[in-house]
Design a protein around this motif. Structure first.
Motif, mmCIF file in Angstrom:
data_model
loop_
_atom_site.group_PDB
_atom_site.id
_atom_site.type_symbol
_atom_site.label_atom_id
_atom_site.label_comp_id
_atom_site.label_asym_id
_atom_site.label_seq_id
_atom_site.Cartn_x
_atom_site.Cartn_y
_atom_site.Cartn_z
ATOM 1 N N ASP A 68 21.548 1.267 3.772
ATOM 2 C CA ASP A 68 20.274 1.595 4.042
ATOM 3 C C ASP A 68 19.185 1.126 3.180
ATOM 4 N N GLY A 69 19.432 0.675 2.083
ATOM 5 C CA GLY A 69 18.182 -0.046 1.435
ATOM 6 C C GLY A 69 17.861 -1.462 1.901
ATOM 7 N N ARG A 70 18.793 -1.956 2.656
ATOM 8 C CA ARG A 70 18.272 -3.358 3.043
ATOM 9 C C ARG A 70 18.257 -3.272 4.430
ATOM 10 N N MET A 71 18.901 -2.406 5.255
ATOM 11 C CA MET A 71 18.837 -2.568 6.738
ATOM 12 C C MET A 71 18.574 -1.242 7.254
ATOM 13 N N GLU A 72 17.820 -0.798 8.328
ATOM 14 C CA GLU A 72 17.237 0.307 8.875
ATOM 15 C C GLU A 72 17.944 0.250 10.371
ATOM 16 N N LYS A 73 18.591 0.963 10.913
ATOM 17 C CA LYS A 73 19.625 0.939 11.991
ATOM 18 C C LYS A 73 18.948 1.655 13.153
ATOM 19 N N PHE A 74 18.977 1.070 14.220
ATOM 20 C CA PHE A 74 18.415 1.840 15.469
ATOM 21 C C PHE A 74 19.291 1.587 16.499
ATOM 22 N N TYR A 75 19.948 2.720 17.043
ATOM 23 C CA TYR A 75 20.912 2.594 18.225
ATOM 24 C C TYR A 75 20.187 2.832 19.438
ATOM 25 N N TRP A 76 20.204 1.906 20.387
ATOM 26 C CA TRP A 76 19.261 1.970 21.598
ATOM 27 C C TRP A 76 20.411 2.300 22.786
ATOM 28 N N GLN A 77 20.180 3.453 23.261
ATOM 29 C CA GLN A 77 20.829 3.736 24.679
ATOM 30 C C GLN A 77 19.654 4.232 25.413
ATOM 31 N N LEU A 119 1.009 -1.080 -0.030
ATOM 32 C CA LEU A 119 0.086 -0.067 -0.192
ATOM 33 C C LEU A 119 0.917 1.116 -0.056
ATOM 34 N N LEU A 120 1.839 1.080 0.086
ATOM 35 C CA LEU A 120 3.009 1.926 0.209
ATOM 36 C C LEU A 120 3.980 2.232 -1.096
ATOM 37 N N ASN A 121 4.097 3.529 -1.383
ATOM 38 C CA ASN A 121 4.640 3.848 -2.660
ATOM 39 C C ASN A 121 6.379 4.089 -2.124
ATOM 40 N N ILE A 122 6.916 3.436 -1.544
ATOM 41 C CA ILE A 122 8.133 3.368 -0.897
ATOM 42 C C ILE A 122 8.933 2.421 -0.762
ATOM 43 N N LYS A 123 10.232 2.402 -0.639
ATOM 44 C CA LYS A 123 11.015 1.469 -0.409
ATOM 45 C C LYS A 123 11.350 1.231 0.959
ATOM 46 N N VAL A 124 10.915 -0.116 1.564
ATOM 47 C CA VAL A 124 10.960 -0.277 2.731
ATOM 48 C C VAL A 124 12.061 -1.369 3.024
ATOM 49 N N PRO A 125 12.962 -1.087 3.879
ATOM 50 C CA PRO A 125 14.002 -2.084 4.343
ATOM 51 C C PRO A 125 13.382 -3.268 5.122
ATOM 52 N N LEU A 126 13.940 -4.481 4.685
ATOM 53 C CA LEU A 126 13.155 -5.527 5.305
ATOM 54 C C LEU A 126 13.850 -5.921 6.656
ATOM 55 N N ILE A 127 15.203 -5.471 6.736
ATOM 56 C CA ILE A 127 15.769 -5.622 8.110
ATOM 57 C C ILE A 127 15.910 -4.225 8.947
ATOM 58 N N LEU A 128 15.447 -4.906 10.305
ATOM 59 C CA LEU A 128 15.693 -3.627 11.222
ATOM 60 C C LEU A 128 16.819 -4.155 12.202
ATOM 61 N N GLY A 129 18.089 -3.309 12.312
ATOM 62 C CA GLY A 129 19.182 -3.744 13.268
ATOM 63 C C GLY A 129 19.171 -2.777 14.406
ATOM 64 N N ILE A 130 18.892 -3.447 15.340
ATOM 65 C CA ILE A 130 18.949 -2.900 16.753
ATOM 66 C C ILE A 130 20.428 -3.264 17.555
ATOM 67 N N TRP A 131 20.975 -2.054 17.801
ATOM 68 C CA TRP A 131 22.422 -2.279 18.391
ATOM 69 C C TRP A 131 22.575 -1.228 19.545
ATOM 70 N N GLY A 132 23.572 -1.575 20.267
ATOM 71 C CA GLY A 132 23.805 -0.704 21.237
ATOM 72 C C GLY A 132 24.769 -1.461 22.190
ATOM 73 N N GLY A 133 24.942 -0.867 23.599
ATOM 74 C CA GLY A 133 25.843 -1.306 24.614
ATOM 75 C C GLY A 133 25.373 -2.876 24.916
ATOM 76 N N LYS A 134 26.137 -3.463 25.867
ATOM 77 C CA LYS A 134 25.851 -4.702 26.148
ATOM 78 C C LYS A 134 24.943 -4.853 27.398
ATOM 79 N N GLY A 135 24.025 -5.608 27.573
ATOM 80 C CA GLY A 135 23.090 -5.700 28.842
ATOM 81 C C GLY A 135 21.997 -4.489 28.813
ATOM 82 N N GLN A 136 21.771 -3.574 27.664
ATOM 83 C CA GLN A 136 20.933 -2.708 27.659
ATOM 84 C C GLN A 136 19.245 -3.292 27.688
ATOM 85 N N GLY A 137 19.035 -4.373 27.328
ATOM 86 C CA GLY A 137 17.543 -5.021 27.219
ATOM 87 C C GLY A 137 17.295 -4.831 25.715
ATOM 88 N N LYS A 138 18.030 -4.862 24.925
ATOM 89 C CA LYS A 138 17.512 -4.838 23.496
ATOM 90 C C LYS A 138 16.705 -6.043 23.152
#
Length: 420
Positions: free
Chosen positions: A292-301, A146-165
């Protein structure tokens, strides 16, 4: 003559003869039985072929006139195991009797590889920014048509150890009713080349079957992916590492056409399934995979507010107020979220040792513990009443252990030629 006398009672009762014996007109037994056999064959041929079920699609024909069982057999690596060996259909030499005469034809498809999170009992805190990121990624991939945009299939959640990702992601899955397929970095290597890549494709297709067969949202989640695919120093790149990276890149580019080695069919279209990675350092991954076309990155702090809210929900059942949680968090700054969970666990140690003494001491603990646990006769354990002072005491002990590990490097003592 003796043979005739022996058969005479049967012949007298037979439908082919009158009650008088010998009959007035002789009969040919062979012609009678042959005509009867022909009548039975004609009757069977006129009957409609019996189906497995009126609602079964096993016998449904495709465009080539082949049914589902034929196509399933063509896709399988071993027909006797993956598809089934039914006694009387396949020679006993190949089916055998030691594992049973009939193999389970849907064994591979009934294995429970999804996660439903029934064990997550309680009112946990979900950070709003974390919730928005994961929910938006899942929804975008399910409504991509339904969207006329390029949607990355992968979401990469990264950050420090033990932060509850991972834990925050699982809480979101539970809240949204998502039943994911979860993998770990330990499954990305094998002694056989190509197995991890095939496993990823199989798990991806399993998540697609959850959507198709159960009507639930699903996704593929791989935890700590940098531990399995990351390049650290002089670590060696294996063939399986290359195949896994290539598999993930191919799935990202063609999320609805995922093969596990079977013959390609035009009708074999897989549902688009979002993929979520967790890790600590994605800079160690192959750069084209995380573009960017394959993975959307999210830094969790987590912010200070997030930490206080998460820890407060953790200690709420112990009667610790939010102001007391703020005191504990400020006392131990720059610590991961799992540090505050370890505080609570450490306060139980003294009470567990007292419980062991009341139970008869550590000498006979193993046998009595297992036996009475099985019989349900263990003595009651009363959890300690949590106080800020006890939490602070546990925190100082944990900090001391951390400093000892960082300051006392025995490897330098044992390996004189080690580099600094």
């Amino acid at each position: 003559m003796a043979l005739c006398l022996h058969l005479s009672p049967w012949l007298c009762k037979s439908q082919f003869f009158n009650s008088q014996f010998p009959p007035k007109k002789p009969y040919n037994l062979i012609s009678i039985f042959c005509s009867k056999s022909d009548e039975i064959k004609d009757a069977n041929s006129n009957k409609e072929k019996k189906k497995l079920s009126q609602q079964s699609s096993w016998e449904a024909k495709d465009s080539e006139g082949k049914d589902y069982l034929y196509r399933l057999g063509a896709e399988a690596d071993n027909m006797n195991i993956a598809v089934g060996a039914k006694a009387g259909v396949i020679d006993d030499l190949f089916t055998g009797n030691f594992l049973g005469k009939d193999s389970d034809i849907v064994f591979d498809y009934r294995q429970k590889v999804t996660r439903s999170f029934e064990y997550l009992q309680g009112d946990y805190y979900i950070a709003p920014i974390f919730m928005d990121k994961v929910a938006c990624h899942i929804v975008k991939n399910y409504m991509v048509n339904l969207l006329n945009i390029k949607v990355p299939l992968i979401l990469g959640i990264w950050g420090g150890k033990g932060q509850g990702k991972t834990f925050q992601t699982e809480l979101i899955f539970q809240a949204m009713g998502v039943e994911p397929v979860i993998m770990s970095a330990g499954e990305l290597e094998s002694e056989r080349a190509g197995e991890p890549g095939k496993l990823i494709r199989e798990r991806y297709r399993t998540a697609s079957q959850v959507v198709q067969n159960q009507g639930k949202m699903s996704c593929l989640m791989i935890n700590d992916i940098d531990a399995g695919l990351g390049r650290f120093g002089n670590t060696q790149m294996t063939v399986n590492n290359q195949i896994v990276v290539g598999t993930l890149m191919n799935i990202s580019d063609n999320p609805t056409r995922v093969s596990i080695g079977q013959v390609w069919r035009e009708s074999d279209v897989t549902n688009r399934i979002p993929i979520i990675f967790t890790g600590n350092d994605f800079s160690t991954l192959y750069a084209p995979l995380i573009r960017d076309g394959r993975m959307e990155k999210f830094y969790w702090q987590p912010t200070q507010e997030d930490i206080v809210n998460i820890v407060h929900r953790m200690y709420e059942k112990d009667g610790i107020t939010k102001d007391e949680v703020v005191t504990v968090v400020k006392e131990f700054p720059n610590q991961a979220l799992d540090f505050y969970g370890a505080l609570r666990s450490r306060t139980y140690d003294r009470f567990i040792l007292k419980w062991v003494d009341d139970f008869g001491g550590a000498e006979n603990l193993g046998k009595r513990l297992l036996k009475q646990k099985k019989d349900g006769k263990l003595p009651e354990f009363v959890p300690p009443k949590q106080t800020v002072e006890a939490l602070l005491e546990s925190g100082y002990a944990l900090i001391k252990e951390q400093n000892l590990i960082n300051d006392t490097k025995l490897s330098k003592e044992y390996l004189k030629n080690i580099d600094n």
